[in-house]
Motif scaffolding. Structure first.
Motif, mmCIF file in Angstrom:
data_model
loop_
_atom_site.group_PDB
_atom_site.id
_atom_site.type_symbol
_atom_site.label_atom_id
_atom_site.label_comp_id
_atom_site.label_asym_id
_atom_site.label_seq_id
_atom_site.Cartn_x
_atom_site.Cartn_y
_atom_site.Cartn_z
ATOM 1 N N MET A 1 20.624 7.200 3.144
ATOM 2 C CA MET A 1 19.699 8.288 3.439
ATOM 3 C C MET A 1 18.835 7.900 4.628
ATOM 4 O O MET A 1 18.402 6.752 4.751
ATOM 5 C CB MET A 1 18.822 8.594 2.217
ATOM 6 N N SER A 2 18.529 8.851 5.512
ATOM 7 C CA SER A 2 17.751 8.575 6.710
ATOM 8 C C SER A 2 16.316 8.227 6.360
ATOM 9 O O SER A 2 15.789 8.618 5.312
ATOM 10 C CB SER A 2 17.755 9.804 7.630
ATOM 11 N N VAL A 3 15.681 7.495 7.267
ATOM 12 C CA VAL A 3 14.259 7.197 7.114
ATOM 13 C C VAL A 3 13.486 8.496 7.263
ATOM 14 O O VAL A 3 13.764 9.313 8.146
ATOM 15 C CB VAL A 3 13.804 6.179 8.177
ATOM 16 N N ARG A 4 12.527 8.711 6.394
ATOM 17 C CA ARG A 4 11.755 9.939 6.426
ATOM 18 C C ARG A 4 10.893 10.011 7.680
ATOM 19 O O ARG A 4 10.232 9.041 8.057
ATOM 20 C CB ARG A 4 10.867 9.994 5.181
ATOM 21 N N LYS A 5 10.915 11.153 8.353
ATOM 22 C CA LYS A 5 10.129 11.327 9.575
ATOM 23 C C LYS A 5 8.648 11.283 9.232
ATOM 24 O O LYS A 5 8.188 11.934 8.286
ATOM 25 C CB LYS A 5 10.475 12.660 10.248
ATOM 26 N N LEU A 6 7.885 10.536 10.010
ATOM 27 C CA LEU A 6 6.445 10.435 9.804
ATOM 28 C C LEU A 6 5.760 11.588 10.543
ATOM 29 O O LEU A 6 5.840 11.686 11.767
ATOM 30 C CB LEU A 6 5.914 9.092 10.298
ATOM 31 N N THR A 7 5.115 12.447 9.787
ATOM 32 C CA THR A 7 4.427 13.604 10.355
ATOM 33 C C THR A 7 2.920 13.419 10.226
ATOM 34 O O THR A 7 2.437 12.457 9.638
ATOM 35 C CB THR A 7 4.841 14.881 9.610
ATOM 36 N N ARG A 8 2.184 14.369 10.781
ATOM 37 C CA ARG A 8 0.742 14.366 10.576
ATOM 38 C C ARG A 8 0.436 14.619 9.109
ATOM 39 O O ARG A 8 1.277 15.137 8.378
ATOM 40 C CB ARG A 8 0.075 15.477 11.408
ATOM 41 N N ARG A 9 -0.781 14.294 8.703
ATOM 42 C CA ARG A 9 -1.164 14.536 7.316
ATOM 43 C C ARG A 9 -2.187 15.657 7.233
ATOM 44 O O ARG A 9 -3.108 15.741 8.055
ATOM 45 C CB ARG A 9 -1.749 13.276 6.677
ATOM 46 N N VAL A 10 -1.994 16.533 6.269
ATOM 47 C CA VAL A 10 -3.012 17.520 5.921
ATOM 48 C C VAL A 10 -3.324 17.349 4.437
ATOM 49 O O VAL A 10 -2.533 16.779 3.678
ATOM 50 C CB VAL A 10 -2.550 18.967 6.206
#
Length: 366
Positions: A1-10
């Motif tokens: 499984m791919s590494v989860r994309k790091l997004t901004r946090r809300v």
């Protein structure tokens, strides 16, 4: 499984979304929102099932007395809800302002029908003042007329363009507390749109397949679409959209996360598909375990196996497992054989062992 994309946090209330936070499961109430008692009862059931965020529709009510009734109900719902409450807004931006006044923890607006830039900026200013995130929720079935004229029909490009246009308006208002979704009832279209969107923005993504259908087919359609995206590392929060009891949406969502080993909340029951070698009623035991262990939150893996081919191996690898033999089953507890039990006693023994192990885990903080 791919590494989860790091997004901004809300933050949706006290639930973090994006920025590496655990994936959250959302659902939406189907009670009349003006009936606060019924809506709170349903949110309570959603919370008990493992839901993290609840969304409520705010109907398009033009008459002032109806708006006031909705405002009073929303205030009561927000005050009594065990989950953060997101207001789902369509057609009238003033409903978003009413919802913010009621104290909701999040807004969902649809760029296809919420109104022009001025109205969106008014909502953004009010949301920013209260520290409330906004989800730009694009649906293939409600794209703006101008978008459809340019693209001819709903496409992944059209959906992403709609989202980016709305995001640009929010950013122009110096509002960045944003979540985004681009849903369609078509799984391939949904997956394509999310892939494109993920490559274009770093805002957290709410993933789902819209109008997925009745529980059986809708769960399969959602598992394929949501599962494909999560397996690629795309997505920060999910909703399984089913025509039926929203509690089933939560159960399906949690099952998707557990299947991808992205969540360990509650029992994970594995069972063999059965064949002529099976000597115990695997289906009945597994189904009853699933029903009667819905309240357990401990992350236990339970194996119900029908014969000696894969049975001992799977049962040994589980926290608790049984491998069927002639008229009886061998119980394993964390890899160690405990003893043989008559087939009519296996369900009772497993239930007792699960409750015991769950209590031990809670006591030790595992």
């Amino acid at each position: 499984m791919s590494v989860r994309k790091l997004t901004r946090r809300v933050m949706i209330g006290d639930v973090p979304v994006g920025g590496g936070a655990p994936l959250s499961v959302q659902s939406m109430t189907n009670t009349p929102t003006e009936d606060a008692a019924a809506t709170l009862e349903q949110i309570g059931r959603l919370a008990e099932a493992g839901c993290n965020i609840a969304r409520v529709a705010v109907p398009n009510l033009k008459k002032d007395h109806l708006l006031q009734r909705t405002l009073r109900a929303l205030r009561e719902i927000v005050a009594g809800s065990p989950l953060p409450v997101v207001a789902d807004i369509h057609f009238d931006h003033s409903l978003a302002l009413v919802a913010l006044e009621a104290g909701v923890h999040g807004l969902r607006i649809n760029p296809g029908n919420i109104g022009g830039e001025e109205k969106v900026r008014e909502v953004a200013a009010a949301a920013k003042q209260r520290g409330v995130p906004i989800r730009v929720g694009v649906n293939a079935g409600s794209l703006g007329r101008d978008i459809l004229q340019r693209h001819g029909h709903p496409t992944a490009e059209a959906m992403v363009e709609s989202a980016l246009e709305e995001i640009a308006v929010l950013e122009k208002s110096e509002f960045y507390d944003i979540k985004v979704s681009v849903k369609a009832s078509s799984v391939p279209l949904t997956v394509e749109a999310y892939r494109m969107l993920s490559g274009a923005v770093d805002y957290p993504l709410h993933v789902g397949v819209s109008e997925a259908g009745p529980p059986w087919t809708g769960t399969i359609r959602s598992a394929v679409g949501i599962g494909a995206l999560l397996a690629e590392g795309i997505g920060d929060t999910i909703r399984v959209s089913l025509a039926g009891d929203p509690v089933e949406e939560v159960r399906a969502g949690l099952a998707i996360l557990k299947a991808l080993e992205l969540s360990r909340r509650g029992p994970d029951i594995v069972a063999c598909p059965t064949c002529a070698r099976s000597r115990i009623d695997v289906a009945a035991i597994a189904t009853e375990l699933e029903r009667r262990l819905a309240h357990v939150r401990a992350p236990l893996r339970i194996a119900v196996m029908g014969c000696a081919v894969n049975g001992p191996g799977e049962a040994r690898e589980a926290d608790l497992g049984v491998a069927g033999g002639k008229d009886r089953g061998l119980l394993f507890r964390r890899g160690q054989p405990v003893g043989w039990y008559a087939k009519e006693d296996l369900l009772r023994v497993l239930l007792a062992e699960v409750e015991k192990m769950a209590a031990e885990m809670e006591e030790t903080g595992e």
